[in-house]
Design a protein around this motif. Structure first.
Motif, short mmCIF file in Angstrom:
data_model
loop_
_atom_site.label_atom_id
_atom_site.label_comp_id
_atom_site.label_asym_id
_atom_site.label_seq_id
_atom_site.Cartn_x
_atom_site.Cartn_y
_atom_site.Cartn_z
N LEU A 288 0.80 -1.21 0.00
CA LEU A 288 0.00 0.00 0.00
C LEU A 288 0.85 1.28 0.00
O LEU A 288 0.33 2.38 -0.02
N ALA A 289 2.17 1.17 0.01
CA ALA A 289 3.04 2.34 0.08
C ALA A 289 2.96 3.19 -1.17
O ALA A 289 3.04 4.41 -1.11
N SER A 290 2.78 2.61 -2.28
CA SER A 290 2.76 3.39 -3.51
C SER A 290 1.38 3.92 -3.82
O SER A 290 1.23 4.82 -4.61
N GLY A 291 0.35 3.36 -3.28
CA GLY A 291 -0.99 3.77 -3.65
C GLY A 291 -1.58 4.72 -2.65
O GLY A 291 -1.11 4.91 -1.55
N GLY A 292 -2.61 5.37 -3.05
CA GLY A 292 -3.31 6.27 -2.15
C GLY A 292 -4.79 6.16 -2.41
O GLY A 292 -5.25 5.29 -3.12
N GLU A 293 -5.45 7.17 -1.93
CA GLU A 293 -6.89 7.10 -2.07
C GLU A 293 -7.32 7.54 -3.45
O GLU A 293 -8.40 7.21 -3.90
N GLY A 294 -6.56 8.16 -4.09
CA GLY A 294 -6.97 8.68 -5.39
C GLY A 294 -6.59 7.75 -6.52
O GLY A 294 -6.64 8.15 -7.66
N SER A 295 -6.19 6.58 -6.27
CA SER A 295 -5.75 5.71 -7.34
C SER A 295 -6.91 5.24 -8.20
O SER A 295 -6.71 4.83 -9.33
N GLY A 296 -8.12 5.26 -7.68
CA GLY A 296 -9.29 4.95 -8.47
C GLY A 296 -9.56 3.46 -8.60
O GLY A 296 -10.51 3.08 -9.24
N GLY A 297 -8.74 2.59 -8.02
CA GLY A 297 -8.98 1.15 -8.12
C GLY A 297 -9.86 0.67 -6.97
O GLY A 297 -10.28 1.44 -6.11
N THR A 298 -10.12 -0.56 -7.04
CA THR A 298 -10.91 -1.14 -5.94
C THR A 298 -9.99 -1.49 -4.79
O THR A 298 -8.79 -1.69 -4.97
N ASP A 299 -10.57 -1.57 -3.65
CA ASP A 299 -9.75 -1.88 -2.47
C ASP A 299 -9.89 -3.34 -2.03
O ASP A 299 -9.65 -3.68 -0.89
N ILE A 300 -10.23 -4.22 -2.96
CA ILE A 300 -10.39 -5.63 -2.61
C ILE A 300 -9.07 -6.29 -2.26
O ILE A 300 -9.00 -7.09 -1.34
N PRO B 295 -6.22 -4.89 -0.98
CA PRO B 295 -5.73 -4.53 0.36
C PRO B 295 -6.61 -5.12 1.47
O PRO B 295 -6.10 -5.54 2.51
N ARG B 296 -7.88 -5.15 1.24
CA ARG B 296 -8.76 -5.75 2.27
C ARG B 296 -8.47 -7.24 2.43
O ARG B 296 -8.51 -7.77 3.54
N THR B 297 -8.22 -7.93 1.35
CA THR B 297 -7.89 -9.36 1.42
C THR B 297 -6.60 -9.56 2.17
O THR B 297 -6.48 -10.46 3.01
N VAL B 298 -5.62 -8.72 1.88
CA VAL B 298 -4.34 -8.83 2.58
C VAL B 298 -4.54 -8.55 4.07
O VAL B 298 -4.00 -9.26 4.93
N ASN B 299 -5.31 -7.52 4.40
CA ASN B 299 -5.58 -7.22 5.81
C ASN B 299 -6.30 -8.39 6.50
O ASN B 299 -6.01 -8.74 7.64
N PHE B 300 -7.23 -8.99 5.77
CA PHE B 300 -7.95 -10.13 6.35
C PHE B 300 -6.99 -11.29 6.59
O PHE B 300 -7.04 -11.94 7.64
#
Length: 171
Positions: free
Chosen positions: A16-28, A30-35
């Motif tokens: 997640l270091a390179s991405g931010g909130e404005g990347s426009g992609g889905t957050d599936i 990162p959520r999978t990794v967090n899970f």
């Protein structure tokens, strides 16, 4: 093993270091990794307890199964003993029935013999009684004949003739 967990914890940071909130992609992703990280942490803290519970439960079930098998073997042996006793009782019952039949035959024979003996005794007593009655009747007839002869006085007999007549009647 702990290094793997540590690396697993650092993976979301690197991803997640390179991405931010404005990347426009889905957050599936990162959520999978967090899970997965959450599951890994939970596994780290709960795994030993779950394994211990599972092993304990498995041992408890095995113990119950063993005790049930022991009870089953005991009940089977008791069943076999009971069946043997039933067969023995059947044999004893047959023997008792045979013995009772033999005793009944012996008793009927004994009763028949006693009845025959009683009949012969009664017949002998009847014959004796008949002989006594015949002698009594003979005496009565002789007495009646003599009384008639002496009452009427029509027949005058001498002593010798009377003795002959009496001897003929008595014989």
């Amino acid at each position: 093993m702990k290094i793997n967990y540590f690396l697993l914890l650092l993976t979301p940071i690197a991803l997640l270091a390179s991405g931010g909130e404005g990347s426009g992609g889905t957050d599936i992703f990162p959520r999978t990794v967090n899970f997965l990280i959450f599951v890994s942490i939970m596994y780290y803290y709960v795994a030993n307890d779950l394994k211990a519970w599972y092993v304990g439960r498995k041992n408890e079930i095995a113990t119950k199964l063993d005790s049930i098998q022991v009870k089953l073997k005991e009940s089977n042996s008791k069943k076999e003993i009971a069946l043997a006793k039933v067969e023995e009782a059947k044999v004893n019952a047959k023997n008792l029935i045979e013995t009772a039949k033999k005793e009944a035959v012996l008793l009927t024979e004994k009763i028949a013999q006693e009845a025959d003996a009683e009949l012969s005794n009664l017949e002998k007593a009847f014959q004796d009684r008949m002989a006594i009655e015949q002698r009594r009747m003979q005496r009565e007839i002789i007495s009646n004949v003599l009384d008639e002869m002496f009452k009427e006085g029509s027949i005058t007999l001498g002593d010798d003739e009377m003795v002959k007549i009496v001897n003929k009647k008595v014989a």
